[in-house]
Scaffold this active site. Structure first.
Site, PDB file in Angstrom:
ATOM      1  N   GLU A  21       6.007  -1.938   5.167  1.00  0.00           N
ATOM      2  CA  GLU A  21       4.892  -1.031   5.588  1.00  0.00           C
ATOM      3  C   GLU A  21       4.508  -1.042   7.007  1.00  0.00           C
ATOM      4  OE1 GLU A  21       2.038  -0.233   1.807  1.00  0.00           O
ATOM      5  OE2 GLU A  21       2.225  -2.269   2.217  1.00  0.00           O
ATOM      6  N   LYS A  98      -4.061   6.162   1.620  1.00  0.00           N
ATOM      7  CA  LYS A  98      -2.693   5.977   2.164  1.00  0.00           C
ATOM      8  C   LYS A  98      -1.711   6.876   1.127  1.00  0.00           C
ATOM      9  CE  LYS A  98      -0.854   1.700   2.580  1.00  0.00           C
ATOM     10  NZ  LYS A  98      -0.388   0.509   2.182  1.00  0.00           N
TER      11      LYS A  98
END
Length: 116
Positions: A21, A98
Protein backbone atom coordinates in the site's frame (compact mmCIF):
# COMPACT_ATOMS: atom_id res chain seq x y z
CA UNK A 1 -23.64 28.95 13.01
CA UNK A 2 -23.19 27.35 9.66
CA UNK A 3 -21.66 24.16 8.32
CA UNK A 4 -19.28 24.50 5.38
CA UNK A 5 -18.83 21.16 3.69
CA UNK A 6 -16.26 20.05 1.16
CA UNK A 7 -17.24 16.60 -0.01
CA UNK A 8 -15.78 14.08 -2.40
CA UNK A 9 -12.18 15.33 -2.40
CA UNK A 10 -10.19 12.63 -4.22
CA UNK A 11 -6.52 11.93 -3.62
CA UNK A 12 -4.14 9.24 -4.75
CA UNK A 13 -2.06 8.49 -1.67
CA UNK A 14 0.11 5.92 0.04
CA UNK A 15 -1.58 5.21 3.37
CA UNK A 16 -1.75 1.69 4.75
CA UNK A 17 -0.17 -0.90 7.01
CA UNK A 18 0.93 -3.19 4.17
CA UNK A 19 4.22 -2.45 2.43
CA UNK A 20 2.47 -2.74 -0.94
CA UNK A 21 0.00 0.00 0.00
CA UNK A 22 2.87 2.36 0.79
CA UNK A 23 4.54 1.51 -2.55
CA UNK A 24 1.59 1.22 -4.94
CA UNK A 25 -0.94 3.54 -3.30
CA UNK A 26 -4.66 3.79 -3.88
CA UNK A 27 -7.49 6.32 -4.10
CA UNK A 28 -8.93 8.03 -1.05
CA UNK A 29 -12.04 10.21 -0.77
CA UNK A 30 -12.31 12.83 1.98
CA UNK A 31 -15.42 14.65 3.19
CA UNK A 32 -14.97 17.54 5.61
CA UNK A 33 -17.65 19.44 7.53
CA UNK A 34 -16.69 22.66 9.34
CA UNK A 35 -18.94 24.44 11.84
CA UNK A 36 -18.23 28.16 11.98
CA UNK A 37 -19.94 31.50 12.42
CA UNK A 38 -20.67 32.98 8.98
CA UNK A 39 -22.78 35.93 10.17
CA UNK A 40 -20.33 38.60 8.96
CA UNK A 41 -19.85 36.95 5.58
CA UNK A 42 -23.62 36.71 5.16
CA UNK A 43 -23.88 40.46 5.69
CA UNK A 44 -20.75 41.72 3.93
CA UNK A 45 -20.32 39.24 1.05
CA UNK A 46 -16.61 39.28 1.94
CA UNK A 47 -14.54 36.10 1.62
CA UNK A 48 -12.24 37.24 4.44
CA UNK A 49 -15.16 37.00 6.88
CA UNK A 50 -15.56 33.23 6.44
CA UNK A 51 -13.54 30.06 5.99
CA UNK A 52 -12.03 29.96 2.51
CA UNK A 53 -12.66 26.43 1.27
CA UNK A 54 -9.91 26.70 -1.35
CA UNK A 55 -7.43 27.19 1.49
CA UNK A 56 -9.02 24.33 3.43
CA UNK A 57 -8.65 22.07 0.39
CA UNK A 58 -4.96 22.95 0.21
CA UNK A 59 -4.52 21.94 3.86
CA UNK A 60 -6.24 18.59 3.25
CA UNK A 61 -4.19 17.99 0.11
CA UNK A 62 -0.94 18.73 1.94
CA UNK A 63 -1.81 16.32 4.77
CA UNK A 64 -2.89 13.58 2.36
CA UNK A 65 0.59 13.75 0.79
CA UNK A 66 2.16 12.64 4.10
CA UNK A 67 2.14 8.84 4.35
CA UNK A 68 0.47 7.22 7.34
CA UNK A 69 -0.25 3.62 8.23
CA UNK A 70 -3.70 4.30 9.69
CA UNK A 71 -6.73 6.28 8.53
CA UNK A 72 -7.05 7.38 12.16
CA UNK A 73 -3.68 9.12 11.93
CA UNK A 74 -4.49 10.78 8.60
CA UNK A 75 -7.87 12.01 9.83
CA UNK A 76 -6.53 13.41 13.10
CA UNK A 77 -3.65 15.20 11.34
CA UNK A 78 -6.10 16.84 8.93
CA UNK A 79 -8.41 17.97 11.73
CA UNK A 80 -5.50 19.38 13.72
CA UNK A 81 -4.11 21.24 10.70
CA UNK A 82 -7.54 22.70 9.90
CA UNK A 83 -8.06 23.89 13.47
CA UNK A 84 -4.53 25.32 13.59
CA UNK A 85 -4.95 27.29 10.37
CA UNK A 86 -8.62 28.27 10.80
CA UNK A 87 -9.28 29.17 14.44
CA UNK A 88 -12.83 30.30 13.62
CA UNK A 89 -13.79 26.65 13.01
CA UNK A 90 -15.57 25.61 16.18
CA UNK A 91 -16.22 21.98 15.28
CA UNK A 92 -15.10 19.73 12.46
CA UNK A 93 -16.02 16.29 11.21
CA UNK A 94 -14.03 14.33 8.67
CA UNK A 95 -14.70 11.11 6.82
CA UNK A 96 -11.74 9.44 5.11
CA UNK A 97 -12.52 6.57 2.73
CA UNK A 98 -9.95 4.15 1.34
CA UNK A 99 -11.27 2.92 -1.98
CA UNK A 100 -10.86 -0.76 -2.91
CA UNK A 101 -8.93 -1.79 0.22
CA UNK A 102 -6.81 -4.95 -0.04
CA UNK A 103 -8.86 -7.10 2.32
CA UNK A 104 -9.27 -10.20 0.17
CA UNK A 105 -12.85 -9.54 -0.90
CA UNK A 106 -14.99 -7.19 -2.99
CA UNK A 107 -15.96 -3.93 -1.31
CA UNK A 108 -16.20 -0.29 -2.34
CA UNK A 109 -14.32 1.22 0.59
CA UNK A 110 -13.48 1.28 4.26
CA UNK A 111 -13.87 4.55 6.12
CA UNK A 112 -13.15 6.41 9.31
CA UNK A 113 -15.12 9.33 10.71
CA UNK A 114 -13.64 11.65 13.35
CA UNK A 115 -15.03 14.76 15.04
CA UNK A 116 -13.61 17.54 17.15
Amino acid sequence: MAVISIEGMEFYAYHGCFKEEQLIGTWFVVDLFLTTDTTLAEQTDNLHETVNYLEVYQVVKREMEVNSKLLEHVGRRILKAVHDQFPSVEKARIKVRKMNPPLGGKMDFVSLTLET
